[in-house]
Design a protein around this motif. Structure first.
Motif, PDB file in Angstrom:
ATOM      1  N   HIS A  97       0.906  -1.275   0.268  1.00  0.00           N
ATOM      2  CA  HIS A  97      -0.200  -0.206  -0.246  1.00  0.00           C
ATOM      3  C   HIS A  97       1.184   1.414  -0.722  1.00  0.00           C
ATOM      4  CE1 HIS A  97      -4.004  -2.350   0.899  1.00  0.00           C
ATOM      5  NE2 HIS A  97      -3.689  -1.295   0.526  1.00  0.00           N
ATOM      6  N   LEU A  98       0.220   1.884  -0.653  1.00  0.00           N
ATOM      7  CA  LEU A  98       1.268   3.605  -0.921  1.00  0.00           C
ATOM      8  C   LEU A  98       0.187   4.423  -0.453  1.00  0.00           C
ATOM      9  CD1 LEU A  98       2.540   2.826  -4.493  1.00  0.00           C
ATOM     10  CD2 LEU A  98       3.648   2.766  -3.029  1.00  0.00           C
ATOM     11  N   LEU A  99      -0.491   4.520  -0.363  1.00  0.00           N
ATOM     12  CA  LEU A  99      -1.222   5.163  -0.068  1.00  0.00           C
ATOM     13  C   LEU A  99      -2.764   4.790   0.619  1.00  0.00           C
ATOM     14  CD1 LEU A  99      -2.152   8.823   0.312  1.00  0.00           C
ATOM     15  CD2 LEU A  99      -2.752   8.521  -2.267  1.00  0.00           C
ATOM     16  N   ALA A 100      -3.980   4.818   1.338  1.00  0.00           N
ATOM     17  CA  ALA A 100      -5.114   4.599   1.852  1.00  0.00           C
ATOM     18  C   ALA A 100      -5.080   6.019   3.392  1.00  0.00           C
ATOM     19  CB  ALA A 100      -4.979   3.599   2.413  1.00  0.00           C
ATOM     20  N   VAL A 101      -6.209   6.788   2.218  1.00  0.00           N
ATOM     21  CA  VAL A 101      -6.905   8.434   2.755  1.00  0.00           C
ATOM     22  C   VAL A 101      -8.091   8.365   2.598  1.00  0.00           C
ATOM     23  CG1 VAL A 101      -6.311   9.368   0.747  1.00  0.00           C
ATOM     24  CG2 VAL A 101      -6.277  10.531   3.346  1.00  0.00           C
TER      25      VAL A 101
END
Length: 183
Positions: free
Chosen positions: A25-29
């Protein structure tokens, strides 16, 4: 990957970015925005994605991401439709300017401070002047780029509109060169 959910006047956007090579995961927002301010979401997501990719952005790229041209979804929709149709000939409009001008007028009714729409309207009127040599088109082109520049003096599209006006309407080649080189 992403999803959008609306609850009353609030919009929730969930964004996840996963590296396909290693499933990391590089980004979870999540982003929550009032619908009246939903268009600033584009800038926020773009900045977050660039940060998560460790992208190096120039100052002008960072400024472009931070800029929200309008908060009116209706104005933005009309503007995008005008961009898509701009200078595309149709059976009833060989120059491809009638429908874009109508759409831009609608965009400006939704947001009278939409500098991008004024800049494109100026270009449309400049081209109308170029093809038909009607003084009213030239005057409308000037009025539109002046309004765009008053709203956003650094807007490249407004400088382009002024340069095209200088070249095709007023014949001021020095001004045209200065504006077109700046863009």
């Amino acid at each position: 990957e992403g999803s959008i959910r609306r609850d009353g006047n609030t919009l929730r956007l969930t964004v996840q970015m996963v590296d396909a090579n290693n499933d990391k995961h590089l980004l979870a927002v999540n982003y929550d925005r009032d619908l009246a301010r939903v268009l600033d979401l584009q800038s926020a997501v773009a900045r977050q994605v660039a940060d998560s990719l460790s992208a190096t952005l120039s100052r002008s790229e960072r400024d472009a991401l931070a800029r929200v041209a309008t908060n009116s979804g209706d104005a933005y929709d009309r503007y995008l439709r005008a961009v898509a149709l701009f200078r595309r000939p149709t059976p009833n409009d060989a120059d491809g300017l009638i429908e874009p001008k109508r759409l831009l007028a609608e965009a400006l009714r939704f947001d009278p401070r939409y500098a991008d729409a004024f800049a494109l309207l100026s270009l449309a009127n400049t081209w109308s002047f170029f093809f038909a040599r009607q003084p009213a088109d030239g005057a409308a082109a000037r009025q539109a780029f002046e309004r765009a520049l008053a709203l956003d003096p650094q807007l490249p599209e407004a400088q382009l509109a002024r340069g095209m006006y200088a070249m095709y309407v007023s014949g001021n080649l020095d001004q045209a060169l200065a504006d077109l080189e700046a863009v």
